[in-house]
Design a protein around this motif. Sequence first.
Motif, PDB file in Angstrom:
ATOM      1  N   THR A  42      32.206  61.001  27.617  1.00 31.42           N
ATOM      2  CA  THR A  42      33.276  62.236  27.645  1.00 31.42           C
ATOM      3  C   THR A  42      33.727  62.452  26.318  1.00 31.42           C
ATOM      4  OG1 THR A  42      33.839  61.830  29.746  1.00 31.42           O
ATOM      5  CG2 THR A  42      35.182  63.067  28.681  1.00 31.42           C
ATOM      6  N   ARG A  43      34.056  61.479  25.415  1.00 29.42           N
ATOM      7  CA  ARG A  43      34.522  61.412  24.100  1.00 29.42           C
ATOM      8  C   ARG A  43      33.821  62.283  23.308  1.00 29.42           C
ATOM      9  NH1 ARG A  43      38.623  58.897  21.661  1.00 29.42           N
ATOM     10  NH2 ARG A  43      38.521  57.122  23.272  1.00 29.42           N
TER      11      ARG A  43
ATOM     12  N   TRP B 150      37.804  59.090  29.057  1.00 24.77           N
ATOM     13  CA  TRP B 150      37.160  59.197  27.664  1.00 24.77           C
ATOM     14  C   TRP B 150      35.974  58.260  27.116  1.00 24.77           C
ATOM     15  CZ3 TRP B 150      38.349  62.950  24.176  1.00 24.77           C
ATOM     16  CH2 TRP B 150      39.420  63.692  24.471  1.00 24.77           C
TER      17      TRP B 150
ATOM     18  N   VAL C  67      39.813  65.352  30.767  1.00 25.08           N
ATOM     19  CA  VAL C  67      40.270  64.347  29.682  1.00 25.08           C
ATOM     20  C   VAL C  67      41.538  63.999  29.741  1.00 25.08           C
ATOM     21  CG1 VAL C  67      38.294  65.527  28.302  1.00 25.08           C
ATOM     22  CG2 VAL C  67      40.523  66.485  28.372  1.00 25.08           C
TER      23      VAL C  67
END
Length: 69
Positions: free
Chosen positions: A27-28, A16, A10
Motif C-alpha cells: 500500500t505504501r 501500509w 491508509v
Amino acid sequence: HEAEQMFAMVEDPATWEAPTACQGWTTRDVVGHIVDTTEGYFKAFEAARGWCALRACGVTFFGYRHAIA
C-alpha cells in the motif's frame, strides 16, 4: 468516492505494508506512486498555464509567433 476509500484504507498504519493487487507493491508503494505522479501533473498543469499566458501575449518561440487562438 475513490479518494474517500483510499483515505480510509491508509488511515490504519497496519495497512501500509499490506500487499496490493499490484504484484510486489505494498500500500505504501501505491500511495507513494500516486502522490509522485500527481505532483508531476501539477507541474505540467502549471507549465501549460504559463505557456497559454505567454502564447496569449503573442510571445515568439523558436522563431514562430504564437497568435491568440
